[in-house]
Write a protein that holds these residues in place. Structure first.
Motif, PDB file in Angstrom:
ATOM      1  N   SER A 177       0.476  -1.157  -0.101  1.00  0.00           N
ATOM      2  CA  SER A 177      -0.159  -0.201   0.237  1.00  0.00           C
ATOM      3  C   SER A 177       0.725   1.281  -0.783  1.00  0.00           C
ATOM      4  O   SER A 177       0.576   2.416  -0.454  1.00  0.00           O
ATOM      5  CB  SER A 177      -1.148  -0.085   1.273  1.00  0.00           C
ATOM      6  OG  SER A 177      -1.582   1.134   0.921  1.00  0.00           O
ATOM      7  N   ARG A 181       0.465   4.253  -2.701  1.00  0.00           N
ATOM      8  CA  ARG A 181       0.381   5.970  -2.308  1.00  0.00           C
ATOM      9  C   ARG A 181       1.191   6.234  -2.569  1.00  0.00           C
ATOM     10  O   ARG A 181       1.039   8.017  -3.179  1.00  0.00           O
ATOM     11  CB  ARG A 181      -0.141   6.061  -0.324  1.00  0.00           C
ATOM     12  CG  ARG A 181      -1.369   4.995  -0.063  1.00  0.00           C
ATOM     13  CD  ARG A 181      -1.491   5.408   0.947  1.00  0.00           C
ATOM     14  NE  ARG A 181      -0.657   3.955   2.159  1.00  0.00           N
ATOM     15  CZ  ARG A 181      -0.146   4.160   2.837  1.00  0.00           C
ATOM     16  NH1 ARG A 181       0.805   5.715   3.159  1.00  0.00           N
ATOM     17  NH2 ARG A 181       1.043   3.456   3.309  1.00  0.00           N
ATOM     18  N   LEU A 208      -4.861   0.493  -0.166  1.00  0.00           N
ATOM     19  CA  LEU A 208      -4.467   0.293   0.646  1.00  0.00           C
ATOM     20  C   LEU A 208      -4.493  -1.103   1.200  1.00  0.00           C
ATOM     21  O   LEU A 208      -4.365  -1.674   2.317  1.00  0.00           O
ATOM     22  CB  LEU A 208      -6.528   0.698   2.411  1.00  0.00           C
ATOM     23  CG  LEU A 208      -6.112   1.914   2.196  1.00  0.00           C
ATOM     24  CD1 LEU A 208      -7.474   2.473   2.776  1.00  0.00           C
ATOM     25  CD2 LEU A 208      -4.882   2.954   2.559  1.00  0.00           C
ATOM     26  N   ASN A 209      -4.380  -1.834   0.124  1.00  0.00           N
ATOM     27  CA  ASN A 209      -4.236  -4.108   0.277  1.00  0.00           C
ATOM     28  C   ASN A 209      -4.915  -4.566   1.689  1.00  0.00           C
ATOM     29  O   ASN A 209      -4.864  -4.617   2.257  1.00  0.00           O
ATOM     30  CB  ASN A 209      -2.590  -3.419   0.261  1.00  0.00           C
ATOM     31  CG  ASN A 209      -2.274  -3.717  -1.205  1.00  0.00           C
ATOM     32  OD1 ASN A 209      -2.826  -3.318  -1.274  1.00  0.00           O
ATOM     33  ND2 ASN A 209      -0.616  -4.215  -0.552  1.00  0.00           N
TER      34      ASN A 209
END
Length: 601
Positions: A177, A181, A208-209
Motif C-alpha cells: 500500500s 500511495r 490500502l491492500n
C-alpha cells in the motif's frame, strides 16, 4: 450456502409505494424525483440499504433508474433487462423505457413541460447531473438537490452494512500500500494537486491492500478516502469494521476517522483537489466548491493502476482459474450424468455447482448469484432463479449457467451453455456463431492504443452476417479478488479506454431468443504484449489476449462445418490445453469425462 432463492421484490408492492412517494412529492412542491440504483460510493454493487430502485419498483437488475412524475413512472433499463423487467414491475403503474436509446432528458421533455425534479446529490455523479441539465436547457424543467425521499417513506429500511475488513497480502497484490500511495501521490503532485477524493469501494480497497464485506459477493469496504500529496490517506469508515490486526496493517500513514467526519474534512482541504466527475457523488464537488476549494476534475487515480494487474496478481489469478476450472469440470461431469435421469431443477444445478466450488476448501464466496437458465429462462440475460421461478430442466433444450467464485487469490467468472438432449440444429447454428465470436476475440492481435470498442465487432461478426446480435457488451473488466465487474476497461461499442497489458476482461458474446433459449459463452482473458511475428513490422507494438479460463465447450453443440479451419484449430488447441492443465486436478470420473469432452473435432 452463499446463494439463496428468496424473491427479493414483489411487483404488487410497487403501486402503494409509488402513491406514497407521489404524496411526498406534492408536499415538497416537486414535480418529480430521480431514483437511481446507486449508493453514495457509486459502485455497481449496493448493500440492501441502498436497493431503493428495487424497493420502489420491484426491478432487481444491477443497472437502471426510475423517474417518477405525477402521471407516469419510467423505469429505464438497458438491453440486458428488457425481458426481465416485464415480469418484475407492475406494468399498469411503471413504464419500462429502453435506455440509453431514450435518454432521461428526452423522456422528461416528452412528459413534463415545467416543474422542479428532485434528486439526492449523494446518489448521482456530477457528470450525470450536468448531462441531464444540458438536455433540459431551455425548458421549464429544473433539477434540484433534495433529501432522499425514498428513505423518508421506507419504514423498515435496512441499516448500513458493518462487514469485517481484513488485510489483503502484499504477496498477492504484488505491491505494498505504501508503494501504491507514494506512486499515486507523486502523480498528484506533478499535476499541482494537493489531494484526491476516492469514493469507489474497490479503489480504496486496492489502494490500502484491504478487503471488506459490505456488499454481497464482492469483497469491498464501504467508506471514503482522501489521498494527500504526502502519500498519507484519511480513511472515513466505521471503526467497528476494523480489528487490531487490520488497523496494524493500515499503518501509521493511514488515519481512520468516522464517516460523519468526511464532509467536514473536505471543507478543510486546500489547493486543487482531484475529483472524478464520472464516479464521485455530486455532493463531494459541491461541498468543496462551497468551501471555496478548487475542484480539479480528473480520473480516480486508482482506477487505471488497479485495472493493470501486477505480475503477482496475474499469477495468482491463473491459479484461481485452474482451481475453479477443475471444480467446473467436476460439475459438468455430474450434470451430464444427472440430466438424462430427469427431475433436475435450476435450483438443484445452482446448489450442486456451489458444492463443487466449496469442495476446494478455499472458496471465500461466489462472485455473483449464479445465473442458471434452462430453456426460455436462458433468454433472461441476468436471470436469478427463485423458489417461485424455479423450473425443471426439460429434455431437448439448452441450459445456460453463468457463475463465478471469489478466492483469496483471484476472482472468476465463466459461462457455459450445454445441450440437454437434442436442442436441434437451429440452436446449434446459433451456438456455433457465438463460439466463433469467442474464438475471434481470443485469437485477435491489435495495435497498442486501441480500445474495447475497436475489438467489439469481432465478437459479433458471425452473428451479424446471420442477421443476429446481442444486447450487451462483449466483455467487462474483472478485479483481482475484488469486484467481478471492474472499470474502466471493457470490450464494448461504448468503451474508449485503451486496452493495456495486465487488464483482465471477460470474453462473453451471446445470443438470446425470448421465450425459447439463451446462449452465452464466457472465458476470462488478460491483455499481454504480443510476440513479434516473422515478417511483421518490428516498429509496431501489438497486444493480444491470454486466456485464463480452462473449461471445455460443449462439442455436441458445435456445427463443425460452420467453423473455419483456423477456428477449429483454436478450439482443438484450447481443449488440449484444458486437458493438460486440469488433468492432474480431477477425479477419475471427471478426468474420463474431460477426455471425451476435449477430444479433437
Amino acid at each position: 450456502m452463499f446463494q439463496s432463492f428468496d424473491t427479493h421484490a414483489n411487483p404488487a408492492q410497487g403501486p402503494a409505494r409509488l402513491a406514497a412517494l407521489r404524496q411526498v412529492l406534492a408536499a415538497e412542491g416537486l414535480s418529480g424525483f430521480l431514483i437511481p440504483r446507486a449508493d453514495a460510493h457509486q459502485g455497481e454493487y449496493v448493500a440492501a440499504r441502498d436497493e431503493r430502485l428495487q424497493w420502489l419498483t420491484g426491478f432487481t437488475g444491477s443497472a437502471g433508474f426510475c423517474i417518477v412524475l405525477p402521471a407516469i413512472a419510467g423505469v429505464f433499463i438497458d438491453g440486458r433487462y428488457r425481458t426481465q423487467v416485464k415480469g418484475q414491475v407492475d406494468l399498469a403503474h411503471f413504464t419500462p423505457v429502453p435506455w440509453p436509446e431514450v435518454s432521461a432528458g428526452a423522456w422528461l421533455k416528452q412528459h413534463i413541460s415545467e416543474g422542479v425534479v428532485g434528486f439526492d446529490p449523494w446518489l448521482h455523479t456530477a457528470d450525470e447531473i450536468a448531462k441531464l441539465e444540458a438536455a433540459l436547457e431551455g425548458t421549464g424543467v429544473i433539477l434540484q438537490p433534495s433529501a432522499n425521499l425514498i428513505d423518508r417513506i421506507w419504514p423498515d429500511q435496512p441499516a448500513a452494512p458493518l462487514g469485517h475488513a481484513f488485510a489483503h497480502p502484499d504477496s498477492l497484490a504484488g505491491e505494498t500500500s505504501a508503494e501504491k500511495r507514494a506512486r499515486l501521490a507523486a502523480a498528484l503532485g506533478a499535476q499541482g494537486q494537493s489531494a484526491a477524493v476516492i469514493t469507489l469501494p474497490d479503489s480504496l480497497c486496492w489502494l490500502l491492500n484491504i478487503r471488506g464485506a459490505d456488499v454481497p459477493r464482492n469483497p469491498v469496504l464501504h467508506g471514503f478516502a482522501i489521498l494527500h500529496e504526502n502519500a498519507h490517506v484519511t480513511l472515513f469508515a466505521d471503526a467497528a469494521k476494523f480489528d487490531d490486526a487490520t488497523r496494524a496493517h493500515l499503518g501509521a500513514e493511514v488515519l481512520l476517522r468516522p464517516v460523519s467526519a468526511f464532509v467536514p474534512a473536505l471543507r478543510t482541504l486546500h489547493g486543487a483537489v482531484r475529483v472524478d466527475r464520472g464516479t464521485a457523488p455530486l455532493a463531494v464537488s459541491t461541498e468543496l466548491t462551497e468551501a471555496e476549494i478548487t475542484v480539479a476534475w480528473g480520473d480516480d487515480p486508482c482506477r487505471l493502476p488497479k485495472a493493470c494487474k501486477t505480475a503477482a496478481e496475474i499469477a495468482a489469478t491463473r491459479e484461481a482459474h485452474l482451481r475453479d476450472g477443475a471444480a467446473m469440470v467436476e460439475f459438468l461431469c455430474w450434470l451430464d450424468a444427472q440430466t438424462p435421469k430427469g427431475g433436475l431443477t435450476e435450483i438443484d444445478v445452482v446448489r450442486a455447482l456451489e458444492g463443487f466450488r466449496r469442495a476446494t476448501n478455499v472458496l471465500h464466496d461466489i462472485s455473483f448469484d449464479t445465473i442458471c437458465g434452462s430453456g426460455p429462462n436462458g433468454a433472461i440475460m441476468h436471470y436469478r432463479v427463485t423458489e417461485e421461478s424455479n423450473r425443471a430442466i426439460g429434455r431437448n433444450e439448452l441450459l445456460l449457467v453463468d457463475s463465478g467464485a471469489q478466492y483469496r487469490d483471484g476472482t472468476t467468472d465463466i459461462t457455459r451453455t450445454m445441450a440437454v438432449g437434442d436442442p436441434g440444429d437451429y440452436a446449434r447454428a446459433c451456438f456455433t456463431r457465438v463460439l466463433q465470436g469467442t474464438i475471434a476475440i481470443s485469437r485477435v492481435r491489435w495495435p497498442a492504443g486501441l480500445s474495447g470498442r475497436d475489438l467489439d465487432p469481432l465478437a459479433r461478426y458471425a452473428l451479424w452476417v446471420a442477421g443476429q446480435d446481442f444486447n450487451h457488451g462483449t466483455g467487462h473488466g474483472v478485479g483481482a479478488f475484488l469486484s467481478v465487474h471492474e472499470g474502466p476497461q471493457r470490450i464494448s461499442r461504448l468503451s474508449e479506454v485503451p486496452l493495456e497489458p495486465g487488464m483482465i476482461l471477460s470474453n462473453e458474446p451471446g445470443y438470446y431468443r425470448e421465450g425459447e433459449f439463451g446462449i452465452r459463452l464466457e472465458n476470462l482473458i488478460v491483455v499481454q504484449p504480443a510476440p513479434q511475428l516473422a515478417g511483421g513490422d518490428p516498429e509496431r507494438t501489438q497486444l493480444c489476449f491470454e486466456t485464463l479460463t480452462f473449461v471445455p465447450f460443449d462439442r455436441r453443440l458445435v456445427l463443425v462445418d460452420q467453423l473455419s479451419a483456423a477456428d477449429r484449430a483454436w478450439l482443438n488447441d484450447y481443449h488440449a490445453e484444458v486437458l493438460a492443465k486440469l488433468g492432474d486436478r480431477l477425479s477419475a470420473e471427471a478426468l474420463a469425462w474431460c477426455q471425451a469432452a476435449c477430444a479433437p473435432l
